[in-house]
Motif scaffolding. Structure first.
Motif, PDB file in Angstrom:
ATOM      1  N   ALA A 157       0.847  -1.196   0.000  1.00 45.36           N
ATOM      2  CA  ALA A 157       0.000   0.000   0.000  1.00 45.36           C
ATOM      3  C   ALA A 157       0.877   1.238   0.000  1.00 45.36           C
ATOM      4  O   ALA A 157       2.030   1.214   0.447  1.00 45.36           O
ATOM      5  CB  ALA A 157      -0.910   0.013   1.222  1.00 45.36           C
ATOM      6  N   ARG A 158       0.331   2.312  -0.505  1.00 43.90           N
ATOM      7  CA  ARG A 158       0.998   3.611  -0.447  1.00 43.90           C
ATOM      8  C   ARG A 158       0.794   4.183   0.955  1.00 43.90           C
ATOM      9  O   ARG A 158      -0.323   4.172   1.467  1.00 43.90           O
ATOM     10  CB  ARG A 158       0.442   4.550  -1.513  1.00 43.90           C
ATOM     11  N   MET A 159       1.877   4.655   1.559  1.00 42.38           N
ATOM     12  CA  MET A 159       1.811   5.107   2.949  1.00 42.38           C
ATOM     13  C   MET A 159       2.394   6.501   3.119  1.00 42.38           C
ATOM     14  O   MET A 159       3.287   6.910   2.380  1.00 42.38           O
ATOM     15  CB  MET A 159       2.579   4.142   3.862  1.00 42.38           C
ATOM     16  N   TRP A 160       1.874   7.201   4.120  1.00 37.86           N
ATOM     17  CA  TRP A 160       2.370   8.520   4.489  1.00 37.86           C
ATOM     18  C   TRP A 160       2.239   8.653   5.995  1.00 37.86           C
ATOM     19  O   TRP A 160       1.622   7.808   6.657  1.00 37.86           O
ATOM     20  CB  TRP A 160       1.611   9.620   3.766  1.00 37.86           C
ATOM     21  N   GLY A 161       2.829   9.703   6.533  1.00 32.88           N
ATOM     22  CA  GLY A 161       2.759   9.883   7.972  1.00 32.88           C
ATOM     23  C   GLY A 161       2.834  11.345   8.379  1.00 32.88           C
ATOM     24  O   GLY A 161       3.164  12.221   7.576  1.00 32.88           O
ATOM     25  N   VAL A 162       2.539  11.591   9.646  1.00 33.67           N
ATOM     26  CA  VAL A 162       2.524  12.943  10.208  1.00 33.67           C
ATOM     27  C   VAL A 162       3.362  12.928  11.484  1.00 33.67           C
ATOM     28  O   VAL A 162       3.223  12.017  12.315  1.00 33.67           O
ATOM     29  CB  VAL A 162       1.081  13.389  10.532  1.00 33.67           C
ATOM     30  N   VAL A 163       4.215  13.943  11.649  1.00 32.32           N
ATOM     31  CA  VAL A 163       4.998  14.060  12.879  1.00 32.32           C
ATOM     32  C   VAL A 163       4.121  14.626  13.988  1.00 32.32           C
ATOM     33  O   VAL A 163       3.131  15.316  13.710  1.00 32.32           O
ATOM     34  CB  VAL A 163       6.235  14.973  12.677  1.00 32.32           C
ATOM     35  N   PRO A 164       4.452  14.364  15.244  1.00 34.41           N
ATOM     36  CA  PRO A 164       3.669  14.969  16.332  1.00 34.41           C
ATOM     37  C   PRO A 164       3.698  16.488  16.297  1.00 34.41           C
ATOM     38  O   PRO A 164       2.708  17.148  16.631  1.00 34.41           O
ATOM     39  CB  PRO A 164       4.346  14.423  17.595  1.00 34.41           C
ATOM     40  N   GLY A 165       4.853  17.061  15.881  1.00 38.92           N
ATOM     41  CA  GLY A 165       4.992  18.510  15.834  1.00 38.92           C
ATOM     42  C   GLY A 165       5.434  19.081  17.167  1.00 38.92           C
ATOM     43  O   GLY A 165       5.425  18.396  18.194  1.00 38.92           O
ATOM     44  N   LYS A 166       5.812  20.333  17.143  1.00 41.53           N
ATOM     45  CA  LYS A 166       6.235  20.994  18.381  1.00 41.53           C
ATOM     46  C   LYS A 166       5.068  21.036  19.367  1.00 41.53           C
ATOM     47  O   LYS A 166       3.957  21.407  19.014  1.00 41.53           O
ATOM     48  CB  LYS A 166       6.715  22.420  18.072  1.00 41.53           C
ATOM     49  N   TRP A 208      -2.810   4.314  11.877  1.00 46.08           N
ATOM     50  CA  TRP A 208      -2.244   3.703  13.071  1.00 46.08           C
ATOM     51  C   TRP A 208      -0.975   4.469  13.457  1.00 46.08           C
ATOM     52  O   TRP A 208      -0.467   5.281  12.688  1.00 46.08           O
ATOM     53  CB  TRP A 208      -1.941   2.222  12.833  1.00 46.08           C
ATOM     54  N   ARG A 209      -0.491   4.189  14.643  1.00 45.48           N
ATOM     55  CA  ARG A 209       0.725   4.851  15.124  1.00 45.48           C
ATOM     56  C   ARG A 209       1.850   3.825  15.215  1.00 45.48           C
ATOM     57  O   ARG A 209       1.670   2.765  15.833  1.00 45.48           O
ATOM     58  CB  ARG A 209       0.483   5.487  16.484  1.00 45.48           C
ATOM     59  N   ASP A 210       2.987   4.120  14.598  1.00 46.84           N
ATOM     60  CA  ASP A 210       4.105   3.166  14.590  1.00 46.84           C
ATOM     61  C   ASP A 210       5.408   3.942  14.420  1.00 46.84           C
ATOM     62  O   ASP A 210       5.834   4.239  13.304  1.00 46.84           O
ATOM     63  CB  ASP A 210       3.927   2.154  13.463  1.00 46.84           C
ATOM     64  N   GLU A 211       6.030   4.277  15.530  1.00 48.13           N
ATOM     65  CA  GLU A 211       7.250   5.082  15.497  1.00 48.13           C
ATOM     66  C   GLU A 211       8.399   4.336  14.831  1.00 48.13           C
ATOM     67  O   GLU A 211       9.155   4.912  14.047  1.00 48.13           O
ATOM     68  CB  GLU A 211       7.634   5.488  16.920  1.00 48.13           C
ATOM     69  N   ASN A 228      14.020  17.921  14.133  1.00 47.95           N
ATOM     70  CA  ASN A 228      13.606  17.994  15.539  1.00 47.95           C
ATOM     71  C   ASN A 228      13.629  16.620  16.202  1.00 47.95           C
ATOM     72  O   ASN A 228      13.062  16.438  17.287  1.00 47.95           O
ATOM     73  CB  ASN A 228      12.200  18.595  15.650  1.00 47.95           C
ATOM     74  N   ASP A 229      14.276  15.667  15.522  1.00 43.99           N
ATOM     75  CA  ASP A 229      14.384  14.292  16.011  1.00 43.99           C
ATOM     76  C   ASP A 229      13.017  13.643  16.176  1.00 43.99           C
ATOM     77  O   ASP A 229      12.813  12.806  17.046  1.00 43.99           O
ATOM     78  CB  ASP A 229      15.157  14.234  17.332  1.00 43.99           C
ATOM     79  N   GLN A 230      12.077  14.028  15.321  1.00 39.18           N
ATOM     80  CA  GLN A 230      10.766  13.375  15.311  1.00 39.18           C
ATOM     81  C   GLN A 230      10.615  12.584  14.026  1.00 39.18           C
ATOM     82  O   GLN A 230      11.228  12.902  13.003  1.00 39.18           O
ATOM     83  CB  GLN A 230       9.642  14.415  15.395  1.00 39.18           C
ATOM     84  N   THR A 231       9.801  11.546  14.090  1.00 38.90           N
ATOM     85  CA  THR A 231       9.483  10.798  12.881  1.00 38.90           C
ATOM     86  C   THR A 231       7.991  10.884  12.608  1.00 38.90           C
ATOM     87  O   THR A 231       7.208  11.311  13.467  1.00 38.90           O
ATOM     88  CB  THR A 231       9.946   9.335  12.991  1.00 38.90           C
ATOM     89  N   TRP A 232       7.607  10.434  11.428  1.00 33.21           N
ATOM     90  CA  TRP A 232       6.223  10.595  10.954  1.00 33.21           C
ATOM     91  C   TRP A 232       5.399   9.399  11.420  1.00 33.21           C
ATOM     92  O   TRP A 232       4.881   8.621  10.629  1.00 33.21           O
ATOM     93  CB  TRP A 232       6.250  10.732   9.437  1.00 33.21           C
ATOM     94  N   GLU A 233       5.251   9.290  12.749  1.00 30.79           N
ATOM     95  CA  GLU A 233       4.728   8.076  13.376  1.00 30.79           C
ATOM     96  C   GLU A 233       3.222   7.907  13.293  1.00 30.79           C
ATOM     97  O   GLU A 233       2.708   6.803  13.480  1.00 30.79           O
ATOM     98  CB  GLU A 233       5.166   8.029  14.836  1.00 30.79           C
ATOM     99  N   TYR A 234       2.486   8.977  13.035  1.00 32.29           N
ATOM    100  CA  TYR A 234       1.036   8.862  12.839  1.00 32.29           C
ATOM    101  C   TYR A 234       0.808   8.525  11.369  1.00 32.29           C
ATOM    102  O   TYR A 234       0.713   9.397  10.513  1.00 32.29           O
ATOM    103  CB  TYR A 234       0.331  10.147  13.257  1.00 32.29           C
ATOM    104  N   MET A 235       0.741   7.233  11.106  1.00 31.43           N
ATOM    105  CA  MET A 235       0.808   6.742   9.727  1.00 31.43           C
ATOM    106  C   MET A 235      -0.582   6.469   9.159  1.00 31.43           C
ATOM    107  O   MET A 235      -1.531   6.187   9.893  1.00 31.43           O
ATOM    108  CB  MET A 235       1.653   5.466   9.677  1.00 31.43           C
TER     109      MET A 235
END
Length: 332
Positions: free
Chosen positions: A53-62, A97-100, A112-119
């Protein structure tokens, strides 16, 4: 169903690399079985039987600014990717789903040492070519408003934009609405006391009748798309460019704004973007039709046909359809 505006400017080399890795090239579930939670993998395989599947994600943000936004997103919502002053890609959010750990493997970490864990995984993806200026005008935004940070449109704006772009739920979306309840539907119909026919429709129907008489002066005519000669009752005066966004001048341009399309399938296929007409007059089929074999068979019968209705004067309207309605393939 709401629309999620996802900033992802491909002019940014990191964004483009992520896009190429997990959108242009779908992610294989088997390749990441060591990280995917069993329930997530089972759901993905249910939604995407081919195993990717095609996947994308969102960082938590500041200060976790994006977390509350992500919680508003549901399976079945549409994600529209924007960047470089355009909306260029869309898809149905099939699963979230969430997967860091998996996000870090796929995309690494930002400054900012964050990853796009909200996938999220996308189905029914398609290419678009819509300027942000059009979105501003359509949704009555201020002239200097841009899409910065993930943003979820409210219900009214989502429906306006969904209709404008003819966005439809993917065939892979198994999170559809519950089965209809005949008793409640009947009660709702009996309890409705609004207008069943709006006065505004009269002028529209009069215009449509005059348009059809112009396009079809005799008892039979030829469908512009399939070429079949049919009785008038099976032919529709189909607008080449969506009527709702035509100017008054365009609506009155009977010679160029519409074509005859049959009600035996061609009108619906064109209106919903499963076929379009290229510059030069050749029918192109949407790759999204492959998700439904019967639909794919229909569009393949039309693909490659030359449309005698095409002309230089009508090309601007066909161009609008290609950019706004046609379900193009995922941009590479």
């Amino acid at each position: 169903m709401r629309i999620v505006l996802q900033p992802a400017a491909r002019s940014d080399k990191d964004v483009n690399r992520h896009y190429l890795d997990t959108i242009a090239s779908p992610v294989s579930f088997a390749d990441h079985a060591d990280l995917l939670a069993p329930d997530v993998r089972a759901r993905l395989e249910e939604l995407f039987p081919d195993g990717s599947a095609r996947m994308w994600g969102v960082v938590p943000g500041k200060r976790d600014v994006n977390v509350s936004k992500v919680r508003k997103i549901s399976a079945g919502d549409f994600a529209l990717f924007s960047g470089d002053k355009k909306i260029y890609f869309a898809g149905t959010i099939a699963l979230m789903w969430r997967d860091e750990k998996l996000a870090e493997r796929l995309w690494g970490r930002n400054h900012n040492d964050q990853t796009w864990e909200y996938m999220y995984a996308l189905s029914g993806t398609q290419g678009l070519d819509i300027t942000v200026d059009e979105i501003r005008e359509l949704l009555d935004w201020k002239p200097n408003r841009n899409i910065q940070g993930i943003y979820i449109l409210d219900t009214d704006d989502s429906e306006t934009l969904r209709t404008y772009l003819t966005l439809e739920p993917s065939t892979a979306d198994t999170s559809a609405a519950p089965a209809p309840d005949p008793q409640s539907d009947a009660a709702a119909a009996c309890g409705f006391d609004g207008e069943l026919e709006r006065t505004a429709l009269r002028a529209y129907r009069g215009e449509q009748a005059a348009l059809k008489r112009h396009l079809l002066p005799g008892p039979t005519g030829e469908c512009a798309l399939c070429g079949r000669v049919l009785p008038a009752t099976f032919l529709i005066a189909a607008h080449i460019k969506k009527r709702a966004v035509c100017t008054d001048e365009e609506k009155r341009d009977f010679a160029n704004i519409a074509m005859l399309a049959c009600s035996l399938g061609c009108d619906s296929l064109y209106e919903r973007g499963y076929v379009t007409v290229t510059d030069g007059g050749v029918i192109e089929a949407s790759p999204l039709a492959q998700d439904a074999p019967a639909l794919h068979e229909l569009v393949e019968q039309l693909a490659g046909r030359t449309v005698p209705w095409w002309s230089e004067d009508r090309e601007p309207h066909f161009r609008w359809h290609r950019a706004h309605t046609f379900k193009a393939g995922t941009p590479a």
